[in-house]
Design a protein around this motif. Structure first.
Motif, mmCIF file in Angstrom:
data_model
loop_
_atom_site.group_PDB
_atom_site.id
_atom_site.type_symbol
_atom_site.label_atom_id
_atom_site.label_comp_id
_atom_site.label_asym_id
_atom_site.label_seq_id
_atom_site.Cartn_x
_atom_site.Cartn_y
_atom_site.Cartn_z
ATOM 1 N N SER B 387 0.809 -1.214 0.000
ATOM 2 C CA SER B 387 0.000 0.000 0.000
ATOM 3 C C SER B 387 0.851 1.277 0.000
ATOM 4 C CB SER B 387 -0.941 -0.014 1.207
ATOM 5 O OG SER B 387 -0.206 -0.320 2.369
ATOM 6 N N TYR B 388 2.179 1.133 -0.002
ATOM 7 C CA TYR B 388 3.065 2.309 0.065
ATOM 8 C C TYR B 388 2.810 3.285 -1.079
ATOM 9 C CZ TYR B 388 7.475 4.919 -0.373
ATOM 10 O OH TYR B 388 8.416 5.905 -0.514
ATOM 11 N N ASP B 389 2.680 2.720 -2.302
ATOM 12 C CA ASP B 389 2.499 3.566 -3.487
ATOM 13 C C ASP B 389 1.324 4.526 -3.326
ATOM 14 O OD1 ASP B 389 4.583 2.370 -4.652
ATOM 15 O OD2 ASP B 389 3.416 1.095 -6.004
ATOM 16 N N LEU B 390 0.297 4.012 -2.656
ATOM 17 C CA LEU B 390 -0.905 4.813 -2.499
ATOM 18 C C LEU B 390 -0.788 5.746 -1.297
ATOM 19 C CD1 LEU B 390 -3.831 5.130 -3.518
ATOM 20 C CD2 LEU B 390 -4.467 3.455 -1.775
ATOM 21 N N LEU B 391 -0.227 5.211 -0.195
ATOM 22 C CA LEU B 391 -0.205 5.968 1.056
ATOM 23 C C LEU B 391 0.740 7.166 0.991
ATOM 24 C CD1 LEU B 391 -0.196 2.978 3.582
ATOM 25 C CD2 LEU B 391 -2.102 4.491 3.030
ATOM 26 N N ARG B 392 1.896 6.997 0.340
ATOM 27 C CA ARG B 392 2.873 8.082 0.335
ATOM 28 C C ARG B 392 2.321 9.346 -0.305
ATOM 29 N NH1 ARG B 392 6.169 10.095 -3.202
ATOM 30 N NH2 ARG B 392 5.547 8.461 -4.637
ATOM 31 N N PRO B 393 1.748 9.243 -1.525
ATOM 32 C CA PRO B 393 1.186 10.476 -2.093
ATOM 33 C C PRO B 393 0.046 11.040 -1.252
ATOM 34 C CG PRO B 393 1.043 8.655 -3.691
ATOM 35 C CD PRO B 393 1.711 8.124 -2.468
ATOM 36 N N PRO B 424 -5.804 12.615 -5.207
ATOM 37 C CA PRO B 424 -6.077 13.907 -5.849
ATOM 38 C C PRO B 424 -5.041 14.203 -6.936
ATOM 39 C CG PRO B 424 -5.139 14.194 -3.665
ATOM 40 C CD PRO B 424 -5.335 12.734 -3.844
ATOM 41 N N ASP B 425 -5.398 15.062 -7.879
ATOM 42 C CA ASP B 425 -4.492 15.388 -8.982
ATOM 43 C C ASP B 425 -3.176 15.994 -8.508
ATOM 44 O OD1 ASP B 425 -5.860 14.351 -11.028
ATOM 45 O OD2 ASP B 425 -6.602 16.254 -11.852
ATOM 46 N N GLU B 426 -3.214 16.713 -7.344
ATOM 47 C CA GLU B 426 -1.976 17.367 -6.885
ATOM 48 C C GLU B 426 -1.024 16.370 -6.244
ATOM 49 O OE1 GLU B 426 -5.025 18.547 -4.573
ATOM 50 O OE2 GLU B 426 -5.495 18.435 -6.697
ATOM 51 N N ALA B 427 -1.474 15.165 -5.956
ATOM 52 C CA ALA B 427 -0.616 14.206 -5.256
ATOM 53 C C ALA B 427 0.618 13.893 -6.089
ATOM 54 C CB ALA B 427 -1.399 12.925 -4.975
ATOM 55 N N VAL B 428 1.783 13.968 -5.418
ATOM 56 C CA VAL B 428 3.039 13.677 -6.112
ATOM 57 C C VAL B 428 3.210 12.162 -6.204
ATOM 58 C CG1 VAL B 428 5.544 13.851 -6.007
ATOM 59 C CG2 VAL B 428 4.120 15.811 -5.399
ATOM 60 N N VAL B 429 3.263 11.656 -7.421
ATOM 61 C CA VAL B 429 3.394 10.212 -7.623
ATOM 62 C C VAL B 429 4.868 9.832 -7.683
ATOM 63 C CG1 VAL B 429 2.943 8.332 -9.228
ATOM 64 C CG2 VAL B 429 1.173 10.047 -8.779
ATOM 65 N N CYS B 430 5.653 10.611 -8.455
ATOM 66 C CA CYS B 430 7.084 10.349 -8.563
ATOM 67 C C CYS B 430 7.818 11.437 -7.807
ATOM 68 C CB CYS B 430 7.514 10.345 -10.033
ATOM 69 S SG CYS B 430 9.300 10.300 -10.231
ATOM 70 N N SER B 431 8.375 11.086 -6.642
ATOM 71 C CA SER B 431 9.020 12.148 -5.868
ATOM 72 C C SER B 431 10.435 12.424 -6.357
ATOM 73 C CB SER B 431 8.996 11.823 -4.370
ATOM 74 O OG SER B 431 9.578 10.568 -4.136
ATOM 75 N N CYS B 432 11.028 11.490 -7.110
ATOM 76 C CA CYS B 432 12.363 11.763 -7.660
ATOM 77 C C CYS B 432 12.312 12.937 -8.638
ATOM 78 C CB CYS B 432 12.920 10.538 -8.380
ATOM 79 S SG CYS B 432 13.282 9.167 -7.276
ATOM 80 N N HIS B 433 11.273 12.957 -9.459
ATOM 81 C CA HIS B 433 11.180 14.012 -10.464
ATOM 82 C C HIS B 433 9.984 14.918 -10.245
ATOM 83 C CE1 HIS B 433 14.566 12.535 -12.667
ATOM 84 N NE2 HIS B 433 14.061 11.315 -12.670
ATOM 85 N N ASN B 434 9.376 14.797 -9.048
ATOM 86 C CA ASN B 434 8.295 15.678 -8.669
ATOM 87 C C ASN B 434 7.180 15.716 -9.712
ATOM 88 O OD1 ASN B 434 7.099 17.391 -6.852
ATOM 89 N ND2 ASN B 434 8.029 19.233 -7.739
ATOM 90 N N VAL B 435 6.654 14.563 -10.065
ATOM 91 C CA VAL B 435 5.581 14.489 -11.059
ATOM 92 C C VAL B 435 4.277 14.160 -10.349
ATOM 93 C CG1 VAL B 435 4.805 13.413 -13.196
ATOM 94 C CG2 VAL B 435 7.252 13.625 -12.733
ATOM 95 N N THR B 436 3.254 14.971 -10.595
ATOM 96 C CA THR B 436 1.971 14.769 -9.923
ATOM 97 C C THR B 436 1.085 13.829 -10.736
ATOM 98 O OG1 THR B 436 0.970 16.609 -11.090
ATOM 99 C CG2 THR B 436 2.017 17.107 -8.975
#
Lengths: 135, 877
Positions: B387-393, B424-436
């Protein structure tokens, strides 16, 4: 050009054979039963290599055995299939489909050597002949 | 910075690690250097090689090469005019003159100076810390030294139970060393996990055979008379024997250059920078682990380093952008144990509440930290990080949760499975490259990206640490569905079913022919011909299930209607080559062959004029046989005790092996015997794609088992089983499924793995993408085939045992049946006449196919011949 044959029953003392017309002559090639449905054989007819097939409906087809894409004589070893309702043979080398009725390639227009990518198509029929006349 | 001067300005980058490289890329992307840019860039690098992926450094031990880890591309350097100087570190900065002096003595003037010197490993100054056999864990050279030393070591100790220390312990364990971890704090990974998580983690790590000492410091490193390490004395009085010690007790910022030129540094190190990553000197920036960020922290993770690199690159080119702090989330797999922490993992926010799920039997620990407003602030996950992928953003976004938090930590088998929780759309999915998430949706919806690779290319998401790739796949799928793009799962125009569904139909309904299947379940009704896609699939499924379906379907793939379903290779039990001839590969199980066997193969190849070559799978391939020759060649091989190697089939190819314990002085198990047993057990099993395997006799992995569909590596206690690897176009290392298994457990698990694969994989889907596609991935696979979570293991075992019992050699069976033999002629009306267009020319004392053009000319050149220089004529009766 190709002839559909549904009747495969042997009559007394006779067997059904497959004939191909090359240069306005009919050549007896093999017994109809030698053809496995969905699969082909190669024949040498008047110095030419011809690929013969029998499909699931029982129809027989004859096309050239040379694959225009590889130059190898292997078309007879390809699988039969249908694509969008068109009966086709798939080259075993690079899997292009050829229309069994016209010989046209459905995937590419030209072979690598610049010639049109098509197989020659030969008239083919089945007839009853005395046992032993087919080689 | 807004006016462009006519003459190029000089930028000097000190340090070429991951962050330095990211800076170069960001600087080039923003037009700072390159054809349109007005900066000339010089990089002074200390290490002898360009930037490489230090995050995945440990994978070097499992076979990833230095080249594969490299992040540098020479073409990139040339394109952007970057002068990269390896092995020539900066030694002195003269801020007044704005110059940097390198070790080579060369002086480089700068208009902008970027310091990315990273950090150095901290080695506690205990007696003996510099003895022979003591190492740090930072560079590829460090790893090379550790591996060399491990060859002669029995016990290894790691000082430091943090993230990197546990990775080092895993590497030592994998090299066969008895391994100890010594951690000063009361728990492992003290920075990332809390007490409960640390306890579960400790249990799991100990289960893997690593001895853990917590709450213990290193007092002295003991040495023998030669000055080499022989053990350690700990602060709690305990002693640990060890021939090798790896220090991984944290890092310190490398700020020496800055100190010497008078730039301010923090009390505990780190070059002081502001929100734009600039030091007190407006011409000098500092980024990554050497910098003390404006929030008062020195970040030791790559994502914040990347963010700083971007900030500095933007500042220097367009004078905007800030770095004010970063996400410290981590997810990793240590020795096969999943660990993740994100956000406020320790619950330090005032008034925060905890939601906890702990199951020490299963080794699962999950904690969520919830704020007073109901928003998710952070958490710790050990043993199950799905569940990390979902919880982190969700935590980074800070919005109140829309689902009860307990639903997010309970395993899906208990109570209701968590429903889809919308990010939500603002949630950062890729934190390495800051992609929402919004940017990813837009890439699909507005920029026409139709799959994950396209979205990666377009947004860079998933191209850093890669931990978000799975979530990325889900999001892309959702967005495509929302766009109304229908992804058809059907096999071809004749079947709306997938291969797995066809397998189930055949199995459940007991269907025994293609005709029955397509007539009853096909898309186009009775009498359809099928095609090149569905026919071989059905042929393969019928062959796989034939032992279970009983006598109604023949096991031999050349029998009856099945013959018409096979691709040409299966049809002729040999491999079609470019000129229409075939190659023949006899089985050589485990690559073991007697001198007589070699002589037989040599004689056959010589007599039939075949070209011979050793294959990559430790066997011998004989090329240039005509259809007519195949039965005669097989007869000779079968008479000599050989059988088909199935090189033509979507089935088990080869089980490669190293020579193993019997001969090798490093081997710890008999890898050859196991390889032979496996190859004989699974030979002839028809599968959705080819299957490859290997067995290595020790952790040196000479058989390359981790690049196979199933690979086995010997340990001193048994066998480690890896699954889902492959070479080829998209190489992938296999995942560890079993540790220290005995022979029976190993075979049972492989039986089930293969049968579950045969049953559920798609057409032409190898095991790697099959596992990646599987919901729950490797954990799910393990649950099904080890814990029998679906209750199908008895059935899988039964199928495999029937396969093993009913195996017969396809060559021998063909030779024994005149009907099957009759098709091995070049011409139906001229048996015995070989295809005259198959011609060969000599090359390096063997044959090779003549150019096809030669076929069409009536007089082939005098050099061409229809078989090898000598040809034995034999007929089969």
């Amino acid at each position: 050009m190709t002839t559909a044959v549904m009747n495969t029953k042997d009559t007394a003392g006779e067997t059904t054979v497959v004939e191909v017309s090359v240069g306005e002559r009919w050549f007896t090639v093999c017994a109809y039963d030698a053809l496995v449905p969905g699969r082909g054989v190669a024949a040498l007819v008047d110095g030419r290599q011809i690929a013969l097939y029998r499909d699931r409906t029982g129809a027989v087809h004859a096309v050239g055995n040379r694959d225009p894409f590889s130059g190898a004589h292997v078309i007879s070893r390809g699988l039969l299939g249908s694509r969008d309702g068109v009966p086709v043979v798939l080259s075993p080398m690079y899997k292009q489909a050829f229309d069994l009725r016209t010989g046209a390639c459905l995937d590419e227009e030209e072979a690598p050597d610049g010639t049109p990518a098509a197989l020659p198509v030969w008239p083919v029929r089945t007839t009853n002949a005395p046992v032993g006349s087919a080689s | 910075m807004t006016e462009t001067p006519k003459t190029p300005r000089n930028l000097v980058l000190v340090g070429h690690g991951m962050v330095g490289q990211r800076f170069l890329e960001a600087f080039a992307e923003r037009g700072g250097c390159g054809p349109a840019g007005d900066w000339h860039v010089t990089v002074l690098a200390e290490e002898p090689r360009p930037a490489y992926d230090r995050v995945h450094l440990t994978s070097w031990f499992s076979g990833t090469t230095a080249d594969e880890l490299s992040m540098w591309d020479d073409e990139f350097g040339v394109q952007h005019g970057i002068d990269l100087r390896l092995g020539d570190p900066a030694e002195k900065i003269d801020r007044a003159a704005r110059t940097v002096t390198a070790r080579s003595g060369q002086v480089f003037p700068y208009d902008a100076l970027v310091l990315a010197t990273g950090s150095y490993p901290f080695v506690p100054p205990v007696p003996g810390h510099d003895a022979a056999g003591c190492f740090v864990y930072r560079t590829i050279e460090d790893l090379e030294a550790i591996r060399a030393a491990a060859d002669n070591a029995r016990i290894g100790a790691v000082v430091g139970g943090g993230l990197l220390g546990l990775e080092a312990a895993g590497a030592l364990r994998a090299m066969g060393l008895d391994t100890h971890v010594v951690e000063f704090a009361p728990r492992l990974m003290a920075l990332q996990v809390d007490e409960g998580g640390g306890a579960v983690l400790r249990d799991k790590i100990q289960e893997l055979g690593v001895t853990v000492h917590t709450g213990a410091g290193t007092q002295t490193v003991e040495t023998d008379a030669d000055g080499a390490v022989r053990g350690m004395v700990l602060s709690n009085g305990a002693t640990v024997d060890a021939d090798l010690v790896v220090f991984s007790a944290g890092v310190r910022p490398r700020d020496q250059l800055a100190r010497e030129c008078g730039l301010p540094v923090g009390e505990r190190g780190g070059i002081v920078v502001d929100a734009s990553c600039r030091t007190e000197d407006p011409a000098v920036w500092a980024i990554g682990e050497c910098a003390l960020a404006c929030d008062g922290r020195v970040y030791g993770l790559v994502a914040p380093g990347y963010a700083m690199a971007e900030t500095a690159a933007t500042q220097i080119t367009v004078a905007e952008g800030e770095f004010t702090g970063a996400d410290l989330s981590t997810k990793l797999k240590l020795l096969g144990v999943d660990v993740a922490s994100f956000g406020d993992a320790q619950g330090t926010t005032e008034g925060s509440l905890e939601v906890l799920y702990a199951n020490s039997r299963e080794g699962v620990y999950k904690k969520l930290v919830i704020g007073t407003d109901g928003a998710l602030l952070g958490g710790v996950l050990v043993g199950d990080t799905d569940s990390y992928d979902l919880l982190r953003p969700l935590a980074l976004n800070g919005a109140p949760l829309t689902a009860p938090p307990e639903q997010l930590v309970l395993p899906s088998s208990i109570g209701a499975a968590p429903g889809p929780i919308a990010l939500p759309d603002e949630a950062v999915v890729c934190s390495c490259h800051n992609v929402t998430k919004g940017a990813i949706r837009s890439a699909v919806a507005d920029q026409g990206c139709a799959d994950v690779p396209a979205v990666k290319k377009c947004t860079r998401a998933g191209t850093g640490c890669g931990s978000c790739v799975k979530l990325l796949g889900t999001l892309v799928g959702e967005e495509l569905a929302a766009q109304g793009v229908e992804v058809s799962r059907g096999l071809c125009e004749h079947f709306t079913h997938t291969r797995a569904e066809i397998y189930e139909i055949v199995r459940v309904k007991g269907i025994t022919t293609f005709a029955q299947l397509i007539d009853e379940h096909g898309r186009s009704g009775t009498g359809a011909e099928g095609c090149e896609v569905c026919k071989p699939v059905v042929g393969s499924v019928l062959a796989s299930l034939s032992p279970a379906l009983g006598d109604a379907v023949s096991g031999h793939i050349l029998d009856g209607e099945q013959a018409a379903l096979q691709d040409t290779n299966d049809h002729f039990l040999a491999n079609l080559q470019r000129n229409g001839s075939y190659s023949v590969v006899p089985r050589i199980p485990g690559g073991e062959v007697t001198p007589d066997g070699l002589i037989t193969i040599g004689e056959i190849a010589r007599d039939f004029g075949l070209y011979t070559k050793i294959t990559g799978g430790q066997r011998i391939d004989m090329f240039g046989a005509s259809v007519d020759q195949l039965p005669a060649i097989w007869k000779r091989l079968v008479d000599a005790g050989f059988e088909s190697g199935h090189a033509y089939g979507k089935s088990l190819r080869t089980v490669k092996s190293c020579v193993g314990q019997t001969w090798c002085r490093y081997g710890v198990q008999d890898s050859v015997a196991l390889a032979i047993e496996l190859e004989l057990r699974y030979r002839g099993l028809r599968a959705p794609h080819k299957l490859k395997s290997a067995v290595s006799g020790c952790a040196r992995e000479c058989a390359e088992a981790q690049s196979k569909d199933f690979g086995i590596i010997a340990t001193s206690a048994g066998w480690n089983l890896y699954v889902g690897g492959n070479g080829g176009m998209t190489p992938r290392h296999a995942d560890l499924l079993l540790v220290d298994a005995d022979r029976d457990a190993l075979l049972r698990t492989i039986d089930r793995f293969l049968m579950f694969y045969v049953r559920t994989a798609d057409r032409l889907e190898r095991t790697a993408p099959w596992i990646e596609r599987m919901e729950g991935g490797l954990d799910h696979l393990r649950a099904v085939i080890v814990d029998d979570s679906l209750g199908i293991c008895d059935e899988l075992d039964e199928l495999m045992s029937r396969h093993v019992d009913s195996y017969e050699d396809e060559w021998r069976a063909t030779l024994e049946d005149p009907d099957r033999l009759s098709r091995f002629v070049s011409f139906v009306n001229a048996p015995g006449t070989p295809d005259p267009t198959i011609r060969f020319v000599p090359e390096r004392e063997q044959i090779r196919p003549a150019d096809p053009e030669a076929h069409d000319t009536s007089d082939a050149s005098a050099q061409t011949f229809v078989a090898g220089p000598s040809l034995e004529v034999r007929t089969l009766v």
